[in-house]
Scaffold this active site. Structure first.
Site, PDB file in Angstrom:
ATOM      1  N   GLU A  45       0.862  -1.175   0.000  1.00 37.42           N
ATOM      2  CA  GLU A  45       0.000   0.000   0.000  1.00 37.42           C
ATOM      3  C   GLU A  45       0.907   1.236   0.000  1.00 37.42           C
ATOM      4  O   GLU A  45       1.737   1.403   0.900  1.00 37.42           O
ATOM      5  CB  GLU A  45      -0.900  -0.010   1.242  1.00 37.42           C
ATOM      6  CG  GLU A  45      -2.044   0.967   1.178  1.00 37.42           C
ATOM      7  CD  GLU A  45      -2.947   0.863   2.398  1.00 37.42           C
ATOM      8  OE1 GLU A  45      -3.540   1.895   2.754  1.00 37.42           O
ATOM      9  OE2 GLU A  45      -3.031  -0.229   2.992  1.00 37.42           O
ATOM     10  N   ASP A  56      -5.439   9.900   8.735  1.00 38.57           N
ATOM     11  CA  ASP A  56      -4.121   9.535   9.226  1.00 38.57           C
ATOM     12  C   ASP A  56      -3.766  10.231  10.527  1.00 38.57           C
ATOM     13  O   ASP A  56      -4.035  11.420  10.718  1.00 38.57           O
ATOM     14  CB  ASP A  56      -3.054   9.862   8.178  1.00 38.57           C
ATOM     15  CG  ASP A  56      -3.145   8.952   6.971  1.00 38.57           C
ATOM     16  OD1 ASP A  56      -3.273   7.728   7.188  1.00 38.57           O
ATOM     17  OD2 ASP A  56      -3.114   9.436   5.831  1.00 38.57           O
ATOM     18  N   TYR A 170     -10.837  -3.893   3.430  1.00 37.07           N
ATOM     19  CA  TYR A 170     -10.006  -3.294   4.482  1.00 37.07           C
ATOM     20  C   TYR A 170     -10.904  -3.010   5.682  1.00 37.07           C
ATOM     21  O   TYR A 170     -11.730  -2.121   5.656  1.00 37.07           O
ATOM     22  CB  TYR A 170      -9.380  -2.005   3.946  1.00 37.07           C
ATOM     23  CG  TYR A 170      -8.286  -1.400   4.801  1.00 37.07           C
ATOM     24  CD1 TYR A 170      -8.458  -1.169   6.168  1.00 37.07           C
ATOM     25  CD2 TYR A 170      -7.080  -1.023   4.239  1.00 37.07           C
ATOM     26  CE1 TYR A 170      -7.461  -0.605   6.933  1.00 37.07           C
ATOM     27  CE2 TYR A 170      -6.068  -0.445   4.997  1.00 37.07           C
ATOM     28  CZ  TYR A 170      -6.266  -0.240   6.343  1.00 37.07           C
ATOM     29  OH  TYR A 170      -5.284   0.328   7.108  1.00 37.07           O
TER      30      TYR A 170
END
Length: 269
Positions: A45, A56, A170
């Protein structure tokens, strides 16, 4: 879906490391990506640095800042995948980016270039599932997988996302941003049972996975793991060494050794 990704997701337990494109330099990223494959990565990734990375935490935010300061751009990140293929990278590459730069670049232009450069999929954490159909169709025409994220929200929404996901699914270990965590969420196993009941593709877990024992535990009831912040933190600690050609190889070897020990419990079965 590309043949590379189709083949990779048939493996019993997927190991998917994350690094940021251009952190700390383009050449360092290329060497690091090749080392990740040597260390056992089934899929890589690659994060495209962005000035407002909503999903993030501080570790990957810092990596994005380092990469942007060094001159990394959206277009250069795409071109980097082509350079990786030229250098012999065989693992599928999933690009991690955000909706705003993607919209500015253009969905169709991005997909055409990504496919030509050897990208296998894309993950856009701030593109809601309910608004992703158009982009997913564009990706499908070029055999790119639009990877879906699923978080522990309502059971109905989890089932809807899981049943239509492509490539691999995911699964976000807990609500919040990326970052290393000392303990896994206590409801993770129950969440994964709901997901796997609806999904026909591998279900991997990310966000907060940072230790070998966590990787081993997750692999008891998931189809693999994504490890990001823990690896990026190691890269950050070696920024100076990775930035200099004369010390880069030794620094890459340190990161490679760290990554190997993370998923050694899987490799040793």
């Amino acid at each position: 879906m590309s043949e590379r990704l189709r083949k990779a997701v048939t493996k019993e337990k997927l190991f998917i490391p994350f690094i940021t494109a251009g952190d700390p330099t383009i050449e360092a990223t290329i060497e690091l990506a090749l080392s990740l494959e040597r260390a056992g990565a089934d899929v890589i990734e690659l994060g495209i640095p962005y000035s407002d990375p909503l999903a993030d935490g501080p570790v990957i935010q810092a990596a994005s800042k380092r990469a942007l300061t060094a001159g990394m751009t959206f277009a250069k990140a795409l071109e980097m995948v082509s350079k990786l293929r030229e250098r012999g990278l065989n693992a599928p590459v999933i690009l991690f980016t955000y909706a705003n730069p993607l919209l500015q670049y253009g969905f169709t232009q991005f997909v055409n270039e990504a496919s030509a450069f050897g990208v296998d999929g894309i993950l856009v954490p701030d593109l809601p599932f309910e608004e992703s159909e158009e982009f997913g169709d564009i990706c499908a025409k070029e055999d790119l997988a639009l990877i879906s994220l699923v978080a522990p929200t309502s059971k109905e929404r989890v089932e809807k996302i899981a049943s239509s996901a492509k490539g691999f699914l995911y699964c976000v270990s807990s609500l919040g941003v990326t970052g290393t965590r000392n303990e896994l969420h206590p409801d993770l196993k129950q969440f994964l049972q709901v997901v796997k009941n609806s999904a026909s593709i591998p279900c991997v877990v990310g966000f907060g996975v940072s230790q070998a024992d966590q990787v081993e535990e997750i692999n008891r009831y998931a189809d693999g793991v994504v490890v990001g912040s823990a690896i990026v933190k190691q890269i950050g600690s070696l920024t100076n060494e990775l930035s200099q050609p004369e010390s880069r190889s030794a620094a890459v070897a340190k990161v490679e050794a760290f990554v190997k020990q993370l998923h050694q419990p899987v490799a040793s079965r």
